[in-house]
Design an enzyme around this catalytic site. Structure first.
Site, PDB file in Angstrom:
ATOM      1  N   ASP A 263       0.814  -1.374   0.001  1.00 46.15           N
ATOM      2  CA  ASP A 263       0.131  -0.145  -0.124  1.00 46.15           C
ATOM      3  C   ASP A 263       0.981   1.260  -0.075  1.00 46.15           C
ATOM      4  OD1 ASP A 263      -2.687   1.282   0.392  1.00 46.15           O
ATOM      5  OD2 ASP A 263      -1.764   1.780   2.320  1.00 46.15           O
ATOM      6  N   GLU A 305       1.151  -0.477  -5.151  1.00 47.63           N
ATOM      7  CA  GLU A 305       0.106   0.635  -5.313  1.00 47.63           C
ATOM      8  C   GLU A 305       0.957   1.885  -5.833  1.00 47.63           C
ATOM      9  OE1 GLU A 305      -3.198   3.193  -3.726  1.00 47.63           O
ATOM     10  OE2 GLU A 305      -1.866   2.652  -2.218  1.00 47.63           O
TER      11      GLU A 305
HETATM   12  C1  GLC Z   1      -3.922   3.502  -0.358  1.00 52.82           C
HETATM   13  C2  GLC Z   1      -5.301   2.982  -0.286  1.00 52.82           C
HETATM   14  C3  GLC Z   1      -6.322   4.049   0.379  1.00 52.82           C
HETATM   15  C4  GLC Z   1      -5.917   4.801   1.627  1.00 52.82           C
HETATM   16  C5  GLC Z   1      -4.314   5.159   1.456  1.00 52.82           C
HETATM   17  C6  GLC Z   1      -3.789   5.099   2.897  1.00 52.82           C
HETATM   18  O1  GLC Z   1      -3.914   4.551  -1.067  1.00 52.82           O
HETATM   19  O2  GLC Z   1      -5.750   2.476  -1.655  1.00 52.82           O
HETATM   20  O3  GLC Z   1      -7.630   3.663   0.317  1.00 52.82           O
HETATM   21  O4  GLC Z   1      -6.667   5.608   1.974  1.00 52.82           O
HETATM   22  O5  GLC Z   1      -3.450   4.021   0.903  1.00 52.82           O
HETATM   23  O6  GLC Z   1      -3.300   4.119   3.340  1.00 52.82           O
END
Ligand code: GLC
Length: 615
Positions: A263, A305
């Site tokens: 993430d 991500e």
């Molecule tokens: C990522 C997740 C999102 C979250 C962020 C903080 O971008 O997809 O939903 O708010 O991380 O952890």
């Protein structure tokens, strides 16, 4: 066949030997701490030994078939455990349904311990080794992953490594003034350094959580919080943080996880006078994670991500010799797709697809139309400007379009983090609502419903044609629309992302056998396309993929070629029927849906329709 301990140790040592020097070199470069490195290595061995026989066998198999995940049967689905089936054992009971969707990879949205009401949808973890009680237990997770493996289904989970919840044990100790734990975060007793950071660091949630620091009156300190104030950024300059987070990562992998979604990975290293995004140390850390997984659990894939522009995304694949992530999200393509829906002009999308198609075939992208997050309008504004389209006004147009306010739009949805200073805003809504299904259903307008369903199916058909692995957002397979009930929950009301995080509508899933219902039509059309994907080798990730020039600005054509086979996908983004020819092609194709022969010089593509043509 089971291997004995000696053989297994040999496998482990062989992997360690292959990677040890590079790992040590990277670790020492970052931390210059050999005792912490020795501790890390000891733990790698511990987690290897802790891994079950079944997982070790899978590792060996996947090591021998490193392209195992690039096949044409890979289809993902992301889902919230509670929304979909209440809890983990509920999900296990619904595996038949998931299989019926042709899905062989499920992404279980965050389910680890997180404080109620201060969780950011589960992305504020207070215990990396505990499942939220209402969702189940670690044992149930292991049971679920084992059941999935029996069905050749992969399981993906989030590893939220940039921050912990303020309720995490470390955070609590840091808050109480324990220096050892304060050094695991970014603590400052006055605003001098925070203000210096604020000069260069952009804001993630400018409206819902402005600023990058939070003042803790009880602790008399500021703490860095790039996301929500209760999500405290971890300080990876401290090797203790890196080591402990790697142990959590391996602990989770050992529960039978196949894909670890890292993430918010670009944010994990911070330096003053920078944007604190994509710094070179982030790549060192991701490379170390890749090496660690190659040593302990080589069957596990890393999914980064990285929600950024293409130049920033691609480096997270690393190089062919020193790979980092196995897979990344095709985020710019996703945003450009919706731009195309709103403008009926495929030129920017074609350009974006050409960029992706020219990248090395080792790079695997996850393609998607919608996910649990908002759509940020990260488009190639440089190119748009050459056509006289200016960034700010275009973002406003897109946001107005998808709210159903402009351009003959039938979309429904809401703005997200509208920033009064920059005038920027992002967008939330489900695929079905953005395609017009919600509005047409509400107004009982059959003609509009027809168009909306066609657009929805065409977008999926186009997504399946892209190079990489498609991922469905749970609910999209039955055309689920926006859910406005979040507004009644004070913990969610300010975060419009919950509009597309509604409980799965099992009533719609019950209607899938009725092929005249909205959900039945979408479900069956997607099923047909998924079966074509699975049976045609041109859909493997290694296939050649390219775009074909068409004489119409609303029509996109994507070609795929693999080992002598060729398929063209033609997608009409406009509400007008088209008859077009493909230049330079004098061939006959078979329409894979109707089985009829089609001449390349005269192809009929209905409004919001598509064709899959096989040579
Ligand atoms: C990522 C997740 C999102 C979250 C962020 C903080 O971008 O997809 O939903 O708010 O991380 O952890």
């Amino acid at each position: 066949m089971e291997k004995n301990t000696e053989e297994q140790d040999f496998i482990y040592l062989k992997r360690l030997k292959r990677h040890h020097d590079e790992l040590r070199w990277l670790y020492m470069e970052l931390y210059d701490n050999s005792s912490m490195f020795a501790e890390l290595c000891e733990n790698l061995h511990y987690f290897y030994k802790e891994r079950t026989q079944a997982l070790k066998q899978l590792d060996v198999y996947r090591e021998e078939q490193p392209d195992w995940y690039k096949k044409n049967d890979m289809l993902g689905m992301m889902l919230y455990i509670d929304n979909f089936a209440g809890n983990l054992s509920g999900v296990e009971k619904k595996l038949d349904y998931i299989e019926n969707c042709n899905v062989n990879y499920i992404h279980l949205m965050p389910f680890l311990e997180t404080p109620e009401g201060r969780s950011d949808g589960g992305y504020a973890v207070s215990d990396f080794r505990k499942v939220q009680e209402r969702l189940g237990t670690m044992k149930e997770l292991e049971h679920l992953t084992a059941s999935c493996h029996k069905r050749n289904m992969n399981v993906c989970i989030d590893f939220v490594m940039n921050h912990t919840s303020e309720e995490h044990e470390w955070a609590k100790k840091a808050r109480a003034g324990d220096g050892e734990y304060m050094s695991r975060y970014f603590f400052y007793e006055n605003d001098t350094i925070p203000e210096m950071y604020e000069r260069t660091v952009p804001q993630v949630f400018p409206t819902t959580a402005p600023g990058n620091f939070t003042w803790l009156p009880d602790a008399g300190h500021y703490v860095m919080t790039s996301f929500y104030p209760y999500q405290w950024d971890l300080n990876y300059k401290n090797p203790r943080v890196f080591n402990e987070m790697m142990y959590h990562f391996l602990y989770l992998a050992n529960r039978g996880i196949d894909i670890i979604r890292i993430d918010a990975v670009p944010y994990i290293w911070k330096e003053l006078n920078t944007q604190c995004r994509n710094l070179k140390q982030v790549h060192t850390i991701v490379r170390m994670m890749r090496i660690i997984s190659e040593i302990v659990c080589p069957g596990v894939l890393l999914l980064g991500e990285v929600v950024m522009e293409p130049e920033k995304v691609v480096p997270y694949f690393g190089t062919v010799e020193k790979p980092e992530c196995h897979m990344l999200y095709n985020v710019t393509t996703m945003a450009t797709t919706w731009h195309t829906v709103a403008t009926r002009d495929v030129s920017l999308l074609k350009k974006q697809l050409d960029i992706v198609n020219h990248l090395p075939k080792e790079y695997v992208f996850l393609n998607y139309l919608r996910c649990h997050d908002d759509i940020g309008w990260g488009l190639d504004y440089h190119t748009l400007l050459c056509e006289g389209i200016e960034e700010r006004s275009h973002k406003q147009y897109l946001n107005r379009y998808f709210q159903g306010l402009e351009g003959g739009s039938r979309s429904r949805g809401e703005l997200y983090n509208a920033d009064p200073v920059t005038g920027d805003a992002r967008f939330c809504g489900t695929t079905a609502s953005m395609c017009g299904i919600e509005k047409a259903g509400f107004e009982k307008n059959e003609e509009d419903m027809e168009k909306a369903i066609r657009l929805d199916i065409m977008l999926h058909a186009y997504m399946f044609m892209q190079s990489g692995i498609p991922v469905l957002y749970s609910g999209d397979e039955v055309g689920q629309v926006n859910d406005y009930s979040y507004k009644e929950n004070s913990a969610k009301a300010d975060d419009s992302r919950y509009i597309h995080r509604g409980a799965f509508n099992w009533k719609l899933a019950k209607q899938i056998d009725d092929k005249t219902s909205v959900s039945g039509r979408i479900f069956h059309s997607l099923g047909q396309l998924e079966k074509i994907r699975k049976s045609e080798k041109v859909f493997v990730c290694q296939a050649d993929t390219w775009t074909v020039d068409m004489s119409d600005k609303s029509v996109l054509c994507i070609g795929r070629y693999y080992e002598g086979e060729k398929i063209l996908g033609i997608f009409n983004f406009s509400e007008f029927d088209k008859i077009l020819g493909i230049q330079g092609e004098d061939e006959r194709y078979t329409d894979m849906i109707s089985n009829q022969t089609v001449k390349a010089s005269e192809i009929k593509i209905p409004a919001f329709g598509f064709l899959y043509l096989k040579r």
